[in-house]
Design a protein around this motif. Structure first.
Motif, short mmCIF file in Angstrom:
data_model
loop_
_atom_site.label_atom_id
_atom_site.label_comp_id
_atom_site.label_asym_id
_atom_site.label_seq_id
_atom_site.Cartn_x
_atom_site.Cartn_y
_atom_site.Cartn_z
N UNK A 1 -2.65 -6.16 3.41
CA UNK A 1 -3.92 -5.43 3.30
C UNK A 1 -5.01 -6.26 2.62
N UNK A 2 -4.58 -7.20 1.76
CA UNK A 2 -5.57 -7.84 0.91
C UNK A 2 -6.61 -8.68 1.68
N UNK B 1 -5.98 8.56 -6.36
CA UNK B 1 -6.45 8.08 -7.65
C UNK B 1 -7.66 8.86 -8.09
N UNK C 1 0.84 -1.20 0.00
CA UNK C 1 0.00 0.00 0.00
C UNK C 1 0.88 1.25 0.00
N UNK D 1 2.49 1.59 -3.39
CA UNK D 1 1.56 2.14 -4.37
C UNK D 1 1.34 3.62 -4.11
N UNK D 2 1.24 3.99 -2.84
CA UNK D 2 1.07 5.40 -2.49
C UNK D 2 2.24 6.23 -2.96
N UNK E 1 -13.88 3.64 -9.81
CA UNK E 1 -13.39 2.27 -9.95
C UNK E 1 -14.29 1.34 -9.15
N UNK F 1 -3.94 -4.15 -8.18
CA UNK F 1 -5.25 -3.62 -7.75
C UNK F 1 -5.11 -2.20 -7.23
N UNK F 2 -3.99 -1.93 -6.56
CA UNK F 2 -3.80 -0.61 -5.97
C UNK F 2 -3.49 0.44 -7.03
N UNK F 3 -2.86 0.02 -8.13
CA UNK F 3 -2.43 0.99 -9.13
C UNK F 3 -3.41 1.11 -10.29
N UNK F 4 -4.37 0.18 -10.30
CA UNK F 4 -5.29 0.14 -11.44
C UNK F 4 -6.29 1.28 -11.39
N UNK F 5 -6.56 1.90 -12.53
CA UNK F 5 -7.68 2.82 -12.62
C UNK F 5 -8.32 2.68 -13.99
N UNK G 1 3.02 7.87 5.78
CA UNK G 1 3.96 6.85 5.31
C UNK G 1 5.03 6.59 6.37
N UNK H 1 -7.55 10.68 -11.67
CA UNK H 1 -8.39 10.25 -12.80
C UNK H 1 -9.69 11.01 -12.71
N UNK I 1 2.06 6.59 -6.80
CA UNK I 1 1.03 7.54 -7.21
C UNK I 1 1.45 8.97 -6.90
N UNK J 1 -3.77 7.02 0.86
CA UNK J 1 -2.69 7.13 -0.13
C UNK J 1 -3.12 6.76 -1.54
N UNK J 2 -4.07 5.84 -1.65
CA UNK J 2 -4.37 5.32 -2.97
C UNK J 2 -5.73 5.82 -3.49
N UNK K 1 -3.04 -0.77 7.19
CA UNK K 1 -2.81 -0.74 5.74
C UNK K 1 -4.08 -0.38 4.97
N UNK L 1 0.45 7.04 -14.93
CA UNK L 1 -0.56 6.10 -14.45
C UNK L 1 -1.87 6.18 -15.22
N UNK L 2 -2.00 7.19 -16.04
CA UNK L 2 -3.25 7.30 -16.80
C UNK L 2 -3.11 6.88 -18.25
N UNK M 1 -2.26 -9.88 -7.72
CA UNK M 1 -3.24 -8.80 -7.77
C UNK M 1 -2.95 -7.71 -6.76
N UNK M 2 -2.16 -8.03 -5.71
CA UNK M 2 -2.08 -7.09 -4.60
C UNK M 2 -1.59 -5.70 -5.01
N UNK M 3 -0.55 -5.66 -5.84
CA UNK M 3 -0.02 -4.35 -6.22
C UNK M 3 -0.81 -3.76 -7.38
#
Lengths: 316, 303
Positions: B214-215, B242, A138, A141-142, B251, A254-258, B274, B246, A145, B237-238, B230, A170-171, A250-252
């Protein structure tokens, strides 16, 4: 305290042992392994029982066992879907990029570490490069971003310093894989050296002495003495990595996906998550997941066989 | 090493390039880390405009104040501490005895057990069957869902087994048996006290993975008051970021929720949070690095 009563031991343990006696004598060891046995049976083999819903139409009220069989219907639907090739391509290309960039780097880094005398410099570089391994997904990913934020990101500004117009990393689908793989390398290359350094510590110093007498340069010795020593380790890790070729986690992602980078960021595992847990298509996404595991298992066995044929090293 | 020989010119060049390479690696990894530390104590106006690029500028602790005043973060922190402590204890209770049993060559059936564990490294039921299992066990929205499914890892069992195998002398066990000591006694009174390094390594490996995970919380918990740190970080953070970047693209459902929180948590918080969340590991890391490295090395011997 070590070795107390060693003198009387030799005759007593070995010869008297029938298997039955050994089991009786060590019954407590079964108690020791019981929690782990139960854990693996329930939480790892339990889900394997649930795989059957990939061939059924799972209805929660009927349960896993009671739901009706539908054969390969879910698999067919997946293979015939318009997103199948995109998912497969994204998963494979991310995997290959990771393998091509992420796999050799720790090896090169470990070889470089090995050339440096133990001291403050080496220790500092090692401590620093190991550190990102402990950063959570997390936070990672933060960081990505934040650093890539078009309005205030640190990396964006660094790029603009050179007068280049920075893309919206990222876009834009074209950039997603690069960002994903390079950030992964940043996080894990240092930690990845440890296993190679362990193997490098086994290099016979006599080989180096002999090579020096023969006038071999440092670079030559690194290439012809150090590198061959760690080839078995490299082989094993390569087998494990290729065996996981569809295992992009998927863990990373999922966090970066948009919605803007989805086109190149959607991989099989994130698709399973979305169709399974978000849209509750349990049977269908189990089938997709099973396809993924089977391809991985086949890859692992194949690569292992190739390694067995061509070199001395293999997993089994 | 064999550096007593005179270095030739090309060797010197090679070494110089080698140092250069490592220095570049050092800077590439270190810079983002330092940047975060500096940004967390700098005024956001300097950070966002790029005037702060290495050393703190416009010193302020407002970010930390916001973090400490945020009940969500505190709650997540407390939850994570509880999950980490209990989860790690469970990990040790499951891993150590099993690894010890597997290290004993007179343990009939150890290859069978090991084989059963190893298979799970390469083949698993997958996400959905695992989720259904947790659901059927009634663990949804409980702490059990976070710690039971990760009660042991095959890799760590192998590491611990290798340690027991190579450091506990066989004679010790034989002597104990002649003295009429039970295996339980032997394990608790003799083996464990001799195995402090591996216990430390195991506690660290497991502890870090609980701290950072976190998952499982994302899929198994629906009550926000139970969220680990987390998950709170994910919102700050995310999701927020995001949604800001965007334009208007949704999402998932929690985006909307994060939008509402956006105003309450300023952008200032990012860097501070962080630091605060990674602090326990950052503080422990230099002291424990040796153990971590040891753990990987023990594992690789048998790998």
């Amino acid at each position: 305290m070590k070795g107390t009563g060693q003198q009387a031991v030799q005759p007593t343990l070995r010869p008297s042992g029938g298997i039955g006696k050994k089991i009786r004598q060590n019954w407590e060891l079964y108690l020791f392994i019981a929690p782990a046995f139960l854990y693996f049976a329930i939480f790892h083999y339990g889900p394997m029982y649930g795989i059957q819903i990939a061939f059924k139409n799972f209805i929660p009220s009927k349960g896993i066992f009671g739901s009706d069989w539908v054969g390969f219907q879910h698999f067919e639907r997946f293979f015939n879907s318009h997103y199948f090739w995109d998912l497969l391509w994204n998963t494979l290309s991310i995997s290959f990029l990771e393998l091509a960039i992420g796999f050799p780097l720790p090896i090169i880094l470990a070889l470089a570490f090995n050339e440096v005398r133990n001291g403050f410099f080496k220790k500092t570089v090692q401590t620093v490069t190991y550190a990102p391994h402990f950063i959570s997904m997390v936070v990672m990913a933060g960081m990505i971003i934040t650093f890539l934020s078009p309005s205030s990101g640190m990396i964006i500004r660094l790029i603009e310093m050179f007068g280049i117009n920075a893309p919206q990393f990222l876009n834009e689908p074209a950039w997603f894989k690069t960002v994903y793989v390079l950030s992964g390398v940043w996080q894990s290359a240092g930690w990845g050296t440890i296993i190679y350094l362990a193997a490098l510590s086994a290099v016979d110093p006599q080989l180096h002495e002999a090579a020096i007498v023969d006038g071999a340069s440092r670079f030559k010795r690194m290439l012809h003495i150090n590198l061959p020593t760690i080839v078995p380790t490299i082989t094993i890790l390569l087998i494990l990595n290729t065996g996981n070729i569809l295992g992009v986690g998927y863990e990373k992602i999922l966090l970066l996906q948009n919605s803007l980078n989805m086109e190149s960021s959607d991989v099989i595992s994130t698709f399973v998550y979305r169709s399974g847990l978000v849209s509750a298509q349990y049977s269908f996404s189990t089938a997709v997941g099973l396809f993924n595991s089977i391809v991985n298992a086949i890859m692992l066995i194949m690569v292992n066989q190739i390694a067995k044929r061509t070199s001395e090293t293999s997993l089994w | 090493m064999v550096t007593t020989f005179k270095e030739s010119k090309r060797d010197k060049l090679f070494l110089a390039l080698n140092y250069l390479y490592l220095t570049v690696a050092l800077v590439l990894v270190l810079y983002p880390l330092l940047y975060i530390v500096s940004a967390s104590i700098s005024s956001p106006q300097y950070v966002n405009t790029g005037e702060m690029w290495l050393f703190p500028k416009g010193f302020t602790l407002d970010g930390y104040k916001l973090v400490f005043d945020n009940p969500k973060i505190w709650n997540g922190y407390m939850n994570t501490v509880i999950y980490t402590v209990l989860g790690t204890l469970l990990n040790l209770v499951v891993t150590l005895p099993a690894a010890y049993a597997l290290s004993r060559s007179d343990f009939v059936g150890r290859n069978l057990f090991m084989g059963m564990f190893l298979v799970t490294m390469f083949f698993n039921g997958g996400l959905i069957p695992s989720y259904l299992l947790i659901k059927n066990l009634g663990l949804i929205n409980t702490m059990g869902a976070l710690i039971l499914p990760v009660a042991a890892s095959v890799w760590n069992i192998i590491v611990a087994r290798t340690f027991f195998h190579s450091t506990i002398p066989k004679e010790l066990q034989e002597a104990a048996h002649i003295d009429g000591s039970t295996n339980m006694n032997l394990f608790i009174r003799i083996v464990l006290p001799l195995s402090m390094p591996i216990i430390a390594v195991m506690a660290l490996f497991y502890g870090v993975s609980h701290w950072n995970s976190y998952f499982p919380a994302l899929i198994y918990l629906n009550d926000e008051s139970k969220y680990p740190l987390q998950m709170v970080l994910r919102q700050i953070l995310v999701l927020q970021e995001m949604s800001a970047e965007t334009t208007g693209a949704a999402i998932s459902g929690d985006i909307a929720e994060a939008m509402n929180n956006k105003a309450e948590i300023a952008s200032l918080v990012k860097y501070a949070v962080i630091i605060v969340s990674t602090l326990p590991i950052v503080i422990l890391y230099p002291f424990l690095q040796r153990y971590f490295v040891q753990g990987v090395m023990i594992g690789s011997v048998k790998g």
